[in-house]
Motif scaffolding. Structure first.
Motif, mmCIF file in Angstrom:
data_model
loop_
_atom_site.group_PDB
_atom_site.id
_atom_site.type_symbol
_atom_site.label_atom_id
_atom_site.label_comp_id
_atom_site.label_asym_id
_atom_site.label_seq_id
_atom_site.Cartn_x
_atom_site.Cartn_y
_atom_site.Cartn_z
ATOM 1 N N ARG A 144 -9.226 -3.043 14.136
ATOM 2 C CA ARG A 144 -9.126 -4.368 14.750
ATOM 3 C C ARG A 144 -9.087 -5.485 13.694
ATOM 4 O O ARG A 144 -9.590 -6.582 13.899
ATOM 5 C CB ARG A 144 -10.276 -4.613 15.739
ATOM 6 N N VAL A 145 -8.495 -5.152 12.561
ATOM 7 C CA VAL A 145 -8.377 -6.108 11.453
ATOM 8 C C VAL A 145 -6.902 -6.449 11.269
ATOM 9 O O VAL A 145 -6.037 -5.586 11.403
ATOM 10 C CB VAL A 145 -8.956 -5.484 10.160
ATOM 11 N N ALA A 146 -6.631 -7.721 10.968
ATOM 12 C CA ALA A 146 -5.253 -8.134 10.690
ATOM 13 C C ALA A 146 -4.845 -7.579 9.332
ATOM 14 O O ALA A 146 -5.291 -8.056 8.290
ATOM 15 C CB ALA A 146 -5.149 -9.657 10.687
ATOM 16 N N ALA A 147 -4.051 -6.520 9.357
ATOM 17 C CA ALA A 147 -3.615 -5.879 8.116
ATOM 18 C C ALA A 147 -2.134 -5.578 8.206
ATOM 19 O O ALA A 147 -1.613 -5.283 9.277
ATOM 20 C CB ALA A 147 -4.405 -4.597 7.869
ATOM 21 N N GLU A 148 -1.465 -5.657 7.066
ATOM 22 C CA GLU A 148 -0.041 -5.352 7.004
ATOM 23 C C GLU A 148 0.138 -3.974 6.395
ATOM 24 O O GLU A 148 -0.492 -3.646 5.384
ATOM 25 C CB GLU A 148 0.686 -6.407 6.173
ATOM 26 N N LEU A 149 0.985 -3.160 7.003
ATOM 27 C CA LEU A 149 1.242 -1.804 6.522
ATOM 28 C C LEU A 149 2.597 -1.760 5.834
ATOM 29 O O LEU A 149 3.605 -2.180 6.408
ATOM 30 C CB LEU A 149 1.196 -0.819 7.698
ATOM 31 N N THR A 150 2.638 -1.246 4.614
ATOM 32 C CA THR A 150 3.888 -1.168 3.862
ATOM 33 C C THR A 150 4.573 0.181 4.077
ATOM 34 O O THR A 150 4.014 1.097 4.675
ATOM 35 C CB THR A 150 3.653 -1.351 2.350
ATOM 36 N N ASP A 151 5.780 0.290 3.535
ATOM 37 C CA ASP A 151 6.484 1.565 3.513
ATOM 38 C C ASP A 151 5.831 2.496 2.487
ATOM 39 O O ASP A 151 4.984 2.073 1.693
ATOM 40 C CB ASP A 151 7.953 1.358 3.112
ATOM 41 N N VAL A 152 6.291 3.752 2.489
ATOM 42 C CA VAL A 152 5.843 4.708 1.475
ATOM 43 C C VAL A 152 6.449 4.324 0.129
ATOM 44 O O VAL A 152 7.293 3.434 0.035
ATOM 45 C CB VAL A 152 6.239 6.148 1.873
ATOM 46 N N LEU A 153 6.046 5.003 -0.936
ATOM 47 C CA LEU A 153 6.408 4.589 -2.284
ATOM 48 C C LEU A 153 7.855 4.894 -2.675
ATOM 49 O O LEU A 153 8.428 4.210 -3.516
ATOM 50 C CB LEU A 153 5.457 5.238 -3.301
ATOM 51 N N GLY A 154 8.431 5.939 -2.095
ATOM 52 C CA GLY A 154 9.787 6.316 -2.490
ATOM 53 C C GLY A 154 10.788 6.081 -1.380
ATOM 54 O O GLY A 154 10.417 5.663 -0.279
ATOM 55 N N PRO A 155 12.071 6.343 -1.675
ATOM 56 C CA PRO A 155 12.599 6.807 -2.974
ATOM 57 C C PRO A 155 12.666 5.688 -4.010
ATOM 58 O O PRO A 155 12.795 4.526 -3.657
ATOM 59 C CB PRO A 155 14.010 7.304 -2.614
ATOM 60 N N HIS A 156 12.588 6.087 -5.298
ATOM 61 C CA HIS A 156 12.614 5.092 -6.358
ATOM 62 C C HIS A 156 12.906 5.787 -7.688
ATOM 63 O O HIS A 156 12.465 6.927 -7.906
ATOM 64 C CB HIS A 156 11.261 4.379 -6.445
ATOM 65 N N PRO A 157 13.640 5.111 -8.592
ATOM 66 C CA PRO A 157 13.923 5.713 -9.908
ATOM 67 C C PRO A 157 12.667 6.112 -10.676
ATOM 68 O O PRO A 157 12.683 7.086 -11.440
ATOM 69 C CB PRO A 157 14.693 4.609 -10.645
ATOM 70 N N LEU A 158 11.583 5.364 -10.495
ATOM 71 C CA LEU A 158 10.352 5.710 -11.204
ATOM 72 C C LEU A 158 9.804 7.064 -10.770
ATOM 73 O O LEU A 158 9.144 7.754 -11.553
ATOM 74 C CB LEU A 158 9.291 4.622 -10.990
ATOM 75 N N LEU A 159 10.061 7.452 -9.526
ATOM 76 C CA LEU A 159 9.605 8.758 -9.073
ATOM 77 C C LEU A 159 10.448 9.865 -9.701
ATOM 78 O O LEU A 159 9.946 10.959 -9.980
ATOM 79 C CB LEU A 159 9.643 8.836 -7.545
ATOM 80 N N ALA A 160 11.746 9.596 -9.924
ATOM 81 C CA ALA A 160 12.579 10.573 -10.637
ATOM 82 C C ALA A 160 12.063 10.754 -12.064
ATOM 83 O O ALA A 160 12.006 11.871 -12.586
ATOM 84 C CB ALA A 160 14.035 10.105 -10.647
ATOM 85 N N GLU A 161 11.666 9.662 -12.673
ATOM 86 C CA GLU A 161 11.076 9.724 -14.017
ATOM 87 C C GLU A 161 9.802 10.566 -13.999
ATOM 88 O O GLU A 161 9.593 11.424 -14.870
ATOM 89 C CB GLU A 161 10.752 8.309 -14.501
#
Length: 307
Positions: A144-161
Motif C-alpha cells: 500500500r505504498v506509492a512505488a514505481e516498478l521498473t522493467d527488468v535489466l535486459g536486454p542490454h550490451p552490458l549483459l553481453a559483456e
C-alpha cells in the motif's frame, strides 16, 4: 599547524585543481536529489547468505555511481527478519519519509508535504519472467505504498559483456580476441540459458546476438524451465557444425536453483559458465532503471568495446 597560505611546516599541500573552462570541462558528478525516492532492489528466489551478499554488492555498485542514493533490498520470499520482505521494506521507507517531514515541520522548517513515489522498485532479473514479475507487483500492491516498478535489466550490451566475462572466467571463451589468447576449451557454440518461457527466450536472444558478435561464434537462447528446450538448442547448434558447446546462464543467480543449471549442462553434454552474479554492470543497470524512472540525467552506462 597550518596557516592561510599552507602548512606551517613548509610541506607541500595538494590544492584543488581549477575548473577547466570550455566544452572540454569535466561534467559535475551526479548526486541523488534531496528527498529522492529509495531504490529498492526486489530479489527473487529463496533468500540465503550468498543471495544477500550478491544483492548488497549490487546496491553498493549503484551507490558508488550515485552518491547519496538511498538503496535498499527487499526479498520476494523474505522471512521478515534476517531477510526483510519487499512489502516491509517499502512500508518502512514510507514511514521514514513521513517521519522526516513531521520532524522538519515540528522544527519550524518551511517544507512541503512529500508527494510522488516513495520508492522505485527494480527487479533483480536479467530478463522477463512473468511469474516472478507478478510476485513483485503483488508485493508492491500489498505494501500500500506509492512505488514505481521498473522493467527488468535486459536486454542490454552490458549483459553481453558480462556473459563474455563469465565464459572467459570458466575457460570457455577467449577474454581478448585481439590478442588471440589460446583457450583449449573455448566453445564454438553457446547456449544462452534463461528462465521465463518464450518471452524470456526472445529477450535473451537479443543479448545473444550481441554476445555472438563479441565471440564470433553462434549463440542460441533456450529456456531452463521448458522441458527439452536446452537439448533441442544443443542439437541445433551441433547440427550446424558446432562441436564444443558451452552453457551461459542469462541469469543473475538468485532466481533459480543452481542445481537446474548443472542438470541443463548435463542434458546438453557441455560445460557451463557461472551466473552473472554481482558483475559491475548489474549495479549500473539497476541504477539506470532508477534514474530513468525519475527522469534524472544519469551518466549513461557504457559497455567496453568488444574484444
Amino acid at each position: 599547524m597550518s596557516t592561510p597560505t599552507g602548512p606551517a611546516s613548509g610541506l607541500p599541500v595538494r590544492m584543488p585543481r581549477p575548473r577547466q573552462p570550455g566544452r572540454h570541462r569535466r561534467p559535475e558528478p551526479l548526486v541523488a536529489p534531496e528527498g529522492a525516492p529509495a531504490l529498492v532492489l526486489a530479489v527473487p528466489g529463496t533468500p540465503s547468505v550468498a543471495t544477500r551478499s550478491l544483492a548488497e554488492e549490487v546496491v553498493s555498485i549503484a551507490r558508488s555511481e550515485l552518491p547519496g542514493l538511498d538503496a535498499r533490498i527487499g526479498y520476494l520470499d523474505g522471512d521478515g527478519e534476517e531477510f526483510p520482505t519487499l512489502q516491509s521494506v517499502l512500508a518502512h521507507a514510507a514511514e521514514e519519509r513521513t517521519a522526516r517531514f513531521e520532524q522538519a515541520r515540528a522544527a519550524g522548517m518551511d517544507v512541503k508535504e512529500p508527494d510522488g513515489p516513495v520508492a522505485v522498485v527494480v527487479p533483480l532479473l536479467a530478463g522477463p519472467d512473468s511469474a516472478l514479475l507478478r510476485q513483485v507487483r503483488q508485493a508492491v500492491m500489498e505494501s500500500r505504498v506509492a512505488a514505481e516498478l521498473t522493467d527488468v535489466l535486459g536486454p542490454h550490451p552490458l549483459l553481453a559483456e558480462a556473459l563474455h566475462v563469465r565464459l572467459s572466467e570458466a575457460g570457455l571463451a577467449r577474454a581478448d580476441r585481439a590478442r588471440l589468447f589460446t583457450v583449449a576449451t573455448a566453445a564454438d557454440g553457446i547456449i544462452l540459458a534463461s528462465v521465463g518461457g518464450d518471452e524470456a527466450v526472445q529477450a535473451a536472444g537479443i543479448t545473444g546476438m550481441l554476445l555472438a558478435a563479441r565471440l564470433a561464434v553462434p549463440v542460441m537462447a533456450a529456456a531452463l524451465d521448458q522441458e527439452g528446450s536446452i537439448a533441442s538448442v544443443a542439437e541445433q547448434l551441433r547440427g550446424s557444425g558446432s562441436q564444443q558447446l558451452a552453457l551461459a546462464p542469462y541469469l543473475i543467480g538468485p532466481e533459480i536453483d543452481a542445481s537446474l543449471l548443472a542438470e541443463a549442462a548435463k542434458e546438453a553434454d557441455c560445460s557451463a559458465a557461472g551466473a552473472l552474479g554481482p558483475y559491475p554492470a548489474i549495479g549500473k543497470l539497476a541504477l539506470a532503471k532508477y534514474t530513468t524512472a525519475l527522469g534524472i540525467a544519469p551518466q549513461q552506462a557504457q559497455s567496453t568495446p568488444a574484444h
